[in-house]
Structure formats: C-alpha cells, structure tokens
Design an enzyme around this catalytic site. Sequence first.
Site, PDB file in Angstrom:
ATOM      1  N   MET A 137       0.846  -0.918  -0.024  1.00  0.00           N
ATOM      2  CA  MET A 137      -0.030   0.009   0.140  1.00  0.00           C
ATOM      3  C   MET A 137       0.968   1.253  -0.073  1.00  0.00           C
ATOM      4  O   MET A 137       1.918   1.209  -0.134  1.00  0.00           O
ATOM      5  CB  MET A 137      -1.009  -0.188   1.093  1.00  0.00           C
ATOM      6  N   CYS A 138       0.163   2.435   0.140  1.00  0.00           N
ATOM      7  CA  CYS A 138       1.151   3.761   0.206  1.00  0.00           C
ATOM      8  C   CYS A 138       0.449   4.525   1.116  1.00  0.00           C
ATOM      9  O   CYS A 138      -0.535   4.276   1.741  1.00  0.00           O
ATOM     10  CB  CYS A 138       0.899   4.170  -1.415  1.00  0.00           C
ATOM     11  N   GLU A 139       0.691   5.875   1.025  1.00  0.00           N
ATOM     12  CA  GLU A 139       0.214   6.821   1.927  1.00  0.00           C
ATOM     13  C   GLU A 139      -0.111   8.096   0.926  1.00  0.00           C
ATOM     14  O   GLU A 139       0.886   8.512   0.216  1.00  0.00           O
ATOM     15  CB  GLU A 139       1.023   7.300   2.931  1.00  0.00           C
TER      16      GLU A 139
END
Lengths: 264, 264
Positions: free
Chosen positions: A1-3
């Site tokens: 995932m990422c932010e």
Amino acid sequence: MCELLGMSANVPTDICFSFSGLRARGGRTGPHKDGWGMAMYRDGDVWAIHDPRPSADSDMAEVMSHTSLKCDIVISHIRQANVGAVCLLNTHPFSRLLWGKTWSYAHNGQLEAAEALVIDKTHPLGSTDSERAFCWIIEQLQRRFDNLEPEVESLSQALSELALQLKERGVFNMMLSDGKRLYCFCTTKLHWITRRAPFQKASLSDEDVIVDFQAVTTDKDVVTVIATQPLTQDESWQQMQEGELCVFDGGEVVCQIKHSSSVA
Amino acid sequence: MCELLGMSANVPTDICFSFSGLRARGGRTGPHKDGWGMAMYRDGDVWAIHDPRPSADSDMAEVMSHTSLKCDIVISHIRQANVGAVCLLNTHPFSRLLWGKTWSYAHNGQLEAAEALVIDKTHPLGSTDSERAFCWIIEQLQRRFDNLEPEVESLSQALSELALQLKERGVFNMMLSDGKRLYCFCTTKLHWITRRAPFQKASLSDEDVIVDFQAVTTDKDVVTVIATQPLTQDESWQQMQEGELCVFDGGEVVCQIKHSSSVA
C-alpha cells in the site's frame, strides 16, 4: 500500500509541516519506502518532483520538508510497491493533459486485474495498476465529455461512477487535481481537516514537531489537508466514508457524493 | 531553442554552481523562460524535477541552485518553447525504461516534421518534437538490440547513427543517460570541461558567483560539465564538433565518435 497527502487552500500555503509527518512513514515510522513524489500547483501551473528513494532517507525529501514553497494545491504520495518495480516511472503522482490542463493523480490501494482496464490512446509509462487506472479514468472522461470540460457537478458525478467501478477491483483511495479543485475518493481510508481562524497549535504524530498555525496565517486563510491517516495527534480529523467523493476548492468542500450502499 | 547542462563525475558532486549559471538564462540573462527540469542520478537511482515556470523566477529553481544534492550524473534543461505548449508534460528531461533501467534525455534544437518519425509502442505524453525523437530513439534501440543491452561501443555507434538521422531534420543537440554513462550528441553547440587536480577557481558568466573548486574537492575527483554554451568566463571549454558523439563515464571520455563529413 501507500500513503497519500493532499492540500487545498484559499491562499498559497506550504506543505512542510504535513509532509514532514508523511515523510517519516516512508521508511522510519512506516513501511512506505519505495519512493515518494509531489505535484505542486500555484496559479494553475504545476511543478513536480519524483524520487524512487525512501522519503525518510532522501536528501531531496529532506529539502522539501524544510523549504517553504507556497502552493494552492498539493498532491503527495509515498509508495510501498506492490505492482511494478521501484523506479522513477512508477513513482506517483502521475500527470496527463485533459481539456488543456495538466491533471495530477495519486492512488493508495491495489486493483485486481488492472490490465483488463481497456485503454486506447492514453498510455502508461510505468507498470503500476495505479497509473493504468489513471489512464483509464482520463480516457473515460474524454469519451464522456469529449473536448468540453464539464461543470464541477457533472465531473464529480462522473468521477464518482468511475471510481466506484475501480473500487470493485480492490482498494481505491485516490486524489486528482487540475490545479483548481482537489478530487478525493475513499474506499478504505482518507481523513481530512480544515484549518481556519481561530487557528491553534498542532503536533505531528510521526515527528517531534509542533506548529502554531496562528503565527503563520491570517484570519482569512482556509487550508484543508487530506491524508490516508491523520497526521496530527491533537486535532479532530474527519473520516471519509467508503465510496465517498469529496471535492475541495480553496480549502472548502464544494461537492460531496456519498455512495448509498456504503451507509446501509 | 533551449539550453542543456550535463554533469558526469567519479564522485558524487552537486550541480549548484553550474545550475546557478544556467538558471539565470531562463528569463534573466537569456530568453529560455518556458520551464526547466533536472534528472539526478546517484548509485543508479534517478530522481527528477519538472517545473514549467521560468527558472530565473521559480522558487523551486532557487532552492536547487543553493542546495547541495550529490549526484554521479545530472541532466538539466531550460526551455524556450517552439513546438508544444508550456506545461509540465512538455518539460524536459523525459524518461523511459529500457533494458531494466531508467533513461533520461533532454534536447536542444528543433526538428522538422518530427511527427513523421514512426513510433509504435513508445508513446509521448506531451506534444514536443523533442519527446517524440526520444521515443523514436528508444524504439529504434529496442528493435536493434532487443532485450539485450549492448556494450558501450555498440550502443554509442547506434546512437551516433540515430542522432545523425535526426540531425537531417534540423538541430539536434542532445544528452542521454542511464545513470552510468552520459551520452552527448552535438549538431550546433555543446561545450565541455573536465575539472581535476590541481583545481582552480572559476567564475560564472551569467551570475556574480565565484567558486574555488580546490576547497570542495579531493585530488581524486574528476568532474566533467557539458553545456550548450560555456558557463564560466575564466576556463577553457572544449567545443564539440558537428555530428560528434561524446560519452562520459565517471567524468572521463570513454567513447568519441566523430562524423567524417563534418570535418571536410
């Protein structure tokens, strides 16, 4: 995932404070070490930085966390790679031309079988599901509205419908901007806060940094910050709902579309 | 037209001094006010900045002219638009993946009928003749060498041949890098200088800035700077010939191909 990190403001504002918090999650307080990027809009112009190195270690990210560059809108992203190698061309935000403007976009999540999204003329440069979804959105918008940019309500409705289709493939938290408005779509996590007078102090969750917004603002300033997870520990962030699209202009919400099935 | 700046060094080196000189030409001492960009390689990684604002006015360019970010290779470009609007996606350097590496490229000049350059799978994002020529080069290299990266001599020979074809369409001064080597091709103007011990002082032609390289280097450092026009007024720059390809690795010339017809 990422932010993801976004900002929309009614007066040019720097993103240093929020980016310092986000940056720590890129290899220090979080696992998102596969690059970072930033698209910065002011007066309709957009400039961008893309760096596939971990934001917590990157000297370029260090510079950006301490240098005040005033913007109307910012989209920033720190990456934890799932689809696509760690390299410049897989680093968000991605940009494309549409209706004579440069649109920038970043995505948190993962989409199944993104290669099945049919695109014809809008080609990805990298190999991420995220960029492919962006190309698909741009192309779908072009098909729907041709060369005529729609009003914000019609565009928001179209974006909501497209994002809900992508949501069926997995997690699709997304930010998109043309320099005037910031469109945010949530499937699992997006939080936002609008800061306006009377301004308070705030302290980052990920760094030992406190800012007194009163000292750096005027009474007329309205600044909204949007992030996958709240960045401060002493403020009350609003959580977006699953399937919700929120559109910000000058720091204010100008359109909000909630997906009824998500509030059953 | 535009201006190009490149650097190849055997030890990570910042480009601040040279970029300060180049930057002034972007709207102050020169007319190249249609944006600027920079690709910076270190240890094989590349990060990039693209800013369609005039470099002489841009706060981001101001930051980059004063911030020491150490690189092995840099390609920088300031633009004076001829083909393609002033916008992020028309801002050099352009990047593409080839043989598992990110190649970055910038072009000075103008090519006639660039739309006639046949490309199949490598698509431009913007509308410049420069990016189209880059896509064409990448695709030609892929056709010639398939998935196997050639040795430097074969690649240089191929690049020389391709660049000479592009030269038939107009002016094609070009820089290209994979993070290991910097390939420079000249049709009208490219100059370079290699600085090594004993280092001297140098002063910029465009800015009132003097640097004493002795104070910021070791005896082993070798740093080559390449630019469309010499950036300093008290050093002796070498002028590349029409049709010449020069390849730098660690600051040293590792391959040089001169086009015989240009020395008739």
